[in-house]
Design an enzyme around this catalytic site. Structure first.
Site, PDB file in Angstrom:
ATOM      1  N   LYS A  66       0.842  -1.184   0.000  1.00  0.00           N
ATOM      2  CA  LYS A  66       0.000   0.000   0.000  1.00  0.00           C
ATOM      3  C   LYS A  66       0.881   1.239   0.000  1.00  0.00           C
ATOM      4  O   LYS A  66       1.739   1.405   0.867  1.00  0.00           O
ATOM      5  CB  LYS A  66      -0.891   0.026   1.245  1.00  0.00           C
ATOM      6  CG  LYS A  66      -2.086  -0.904   1.199  1.00  0.00           C
ATOM      7  CD  LYS A  66      -3.213  -0.391   0.314  1.00  0.00           C
ATOM      8  CE  LYS A  66      -3.827   0.865   0.855  1.00  0.00           C
ATOM      9  NZ  LYS A  66      -4.597   0.662   2.094  1.00  0.00           N
ATOM     10  N   HIS A  67       0.680   2.106  -0.966  1.00  0.00           N
ATOM     11  CA  HIS A  67       1.405   3.371  -1.043  1.00  0.00           C
ATOM     12  C   HIS A  67       2.912   3.180  -0.929  1.00  0.00           C
ATOM     13  O   HIS A  67       3.604   3.820  -0.149  1.00  0.00           O
ATOM     14  CB  HIS A  67       0.886   4.348   0.000  1.00  0.00           C
ATOM     15  CG  HIS A  67      -0.517   4.814  -0.291  1.00  0.00           C
ATOM     16  ND1 HIS A  67      -0.828   5.657  -1.342  1.00  0.00           N
ATOM     17  CD2 HIS A  67      -1.703   4.516   0.304  1.00  0.00           C
ATOM     18  CE1 HIS A  67      -2.132   5.868  -1.376  1.00  0.00           C
ATOM     19  NE2 HIS A  67      -2.694   5.179  -0.390  1.00  0.00           N
ATOM     20  N   ASN A 232      12.184   6.166   7.437  1.00  0.00           N
ATOM     21  CA  ASN A 232      12.766   5.174   8.331  1.00  0.00           C
ATOM     22  C   ASN A 232      11.812   3.988   8.476  1.00  0.00           C
ATOM     23  O   ASN A 232      10.605   4.166   8.408  1.00  0.00           O
ATOM     24  CB  ASN A 232      13.009   5.769   9.720  1.00  0.00           C
ATOM     25  CG  ASN A 232      14.186   6.706   9.782  1.00  0.00           C
ATOM     26  OD1 ASN A 232      15.185   6.509   9.123  1.00  0.00           O
ATOM     27  ND2 ASN A 232      14.063   7.738  10.611  1.00  0.00           N
ATOM     28  N   HIS A 393      13.934   5.121  -0.717  1.00  0.00           N
ATOM     29  CA  HIS A 393      13.109   6.306  -0.988  1.00  0.00           C
ATOM     30  C   HIS A 393      12.782   6.363  -2.467  1.00  0.00           C
ATOM     31  O   HIS A 393      13.525   5.846  -3.293  1.00  0.00           O
ATOM     32  CB  HIS A 393      13.853   7.581  -0.585  1.00  0.00           C
ATOM     33  CG  HIS A 393      14.072   7.709   0.897  1.00  0.00           C
ATOM     34  ND1 HIS A 393      13.072   8.047   1.778  1.00  0.00           N
ATOM     35  CD2 HIS A 393      15.188   7.528   1.644  1.00  0.00           C
ATOM     36  CE1 HIS A 393      13.559   8.085   3.008  1.00  0.00           C
ATOM     37  NE2 HIS A 393      14.830   7.776   2.960  1.00  0.00           N
TER      38      HIS A 393
END
Length: 393
Positions: A66-67, A232, A393
């Protein structure tokens, strides 16, 4: 196919949108639906995770995304009757399908976060797995292949709009990856670190240096999961599956708390009172999951008070008291914990201990490593300094 036009980007106002290859053809084939920008971000990150889990463990793996972060990840180990019941698959025949058991675990560990997920499967999607997917709220699935029975089931889902992506298991991306931010191109080498290496456990600074084979496996699952989780991040794993993932927090202690709270909820769902909640037969699956979450929380009166419980239950259940919750959580044990970077303070260990953590793998390298080690020794926790950071990221 070299490129695929998408309806829009992250948001409807972000047009045009597409995925494409600079060289060669796309390694994917859309077999159903019309996947969007975020769908593909989830699918391709999730695929990398399950492919790596399968390669590291030799067992079928699944992830619920999810996302752009995993809500759950697991390998296809046999399931107890308790797990089948709390994952709501006790009415399905999945024992002979490792990939179905992997997805049942990945989806079931954190059902609130997995709602509307994108699914990745390391192995061919079979009928048993498709039957689980059929009844869950999900955006789509990516897998190396699908049986004809599975395709028939999935193509009927959401009136034929369910997203089904087939990916070539032989595809290997270029060693350099790029992305743009604010019109500026970023470039870096792909993160190809081997997280199945025994060398990860060579530096054990704690008094307890005993890692069982199961603990090493679970720590490996935690680290591989973190490799594809927005930083994180911290991941709790038990018996071959993530039971709590804390992602995208600016403070590591908040990651540890978030993931630990999810691990506690996973464990509390196995409490006798929770497993025997007298739900109405016509309650929707999403309402049932939300009701369980509230019942376990400090806001249980929201579903137990007069005028409220009648919406969900055939009769008013007894509350799960704070003392009962504390006593039950204290019984959890042999939990493994991975972190995508070093723990800066011992408070992370204190929180992890409350959720049954006995094994830890983290990068090490904090100026307060001594305090972290001391806190582990206080509870007899075995901790390895991997020397590997896994920011994503």
């Amino acid at each position: 196919m070299k490129e695929l036009e998408l309806k829009y980007g992250c948001n409807p106002n972000q047009k045009p949108s597409r995925i494409f290859m600079q060289e060669g053809e796309l390694p994917i084939e859309v077999l159903g639906g019309r996947p969007g920008y975020i769908n593909f971000l989830d699918a391709l990150n999730a695929w990398q995770l399950v492919k790596e889990l399968k390669a590291a463990t030799g067992i079928a793996a699944a992830a619920s995304f999810k996302h752009v972060s995993p809500a759950g990840a697991a390998i296809g180990l046999p399931m107890s009757d308790t797990l089948k019941k709390i994952y709501f698959v006790d009415d399905l025949d999945i024992d002979s399908s490792p990939i179905a058991m992997a997805y049942a675990r990945a989806r079931g560990a954190d059902r609130m976060s997995s709602y509307g997920d994108f699914v990745a499967l390391s192995d061919t999607c079979d009928k048993a797995t498709a039957l689980i997917l059929k009844r869950e709220v999900s955006d789509g699935v990516i897998a190396p292949d699908f049986t004809e029975e599975a395709l028939e089931i999935l193509r009927a889902k959401r009136k034929g709009t369910y997203n089904i992506i087939k990916i070539s298991p032989d595809y290997r991306p270029e060693p350099i990856e790029r992305k743009q931010v604010f019109g500026i191109t970023f470039e870096q080498g792909r993160n190809e670190i081997d997280l199945s290496s025994p060398a990860l456990f060579e530096n054990i600074p704690t008094q307890n240096k005993a890692f069982t084979p199961e603990a090493r496996r679970d720590l490996m699952i935690a680290l591989i999961t973190l490799k594809y989780t927005q930083s994180n991040s911290v991941c709790y794993v038990k018996d071959g599956q993530a039971i709590g993932i804390g992602a995208g927090q600016q403070s590591r202690i908040h990651c540890t708390r978030l993931a630990g709270n999810k691990a506690d909820i996973w464990w509390l769902r196995q409490h006798e009172k929770v497993m025997n909640l007298p739900f109405k037969t016509d309650i929707r699956r999403a309402d049932r999951d939300n009701t369980i979450d509230i019942y376990i929380s400090d806001d249980s009166d929201d579903v137990l008070a007069d005028g409220q419980w009648q919406q969900f239950f055939t009769h008013q259940p007894e509350p799960l008291t704070r003392e009962e919750k504390r006593e039950w959580i204290a019984q959890n044990s042999k939990v493994a914990l991975g972190s995508d970077a070093f723990f800066p303070f011992g408070d992370n260990i204190e929180r992890a201990h409350k959720s049954g953590v006995e094994y830890i793998a983290q990068a090490g390298g904090s100026v307060r490593d001594d305090h972290v080690i001391m806190t582990c020794d206080k509870y007899g926790i075995a901790m390895a300094f991997t020397g590997v950071r896994l920011f994503h990221h």
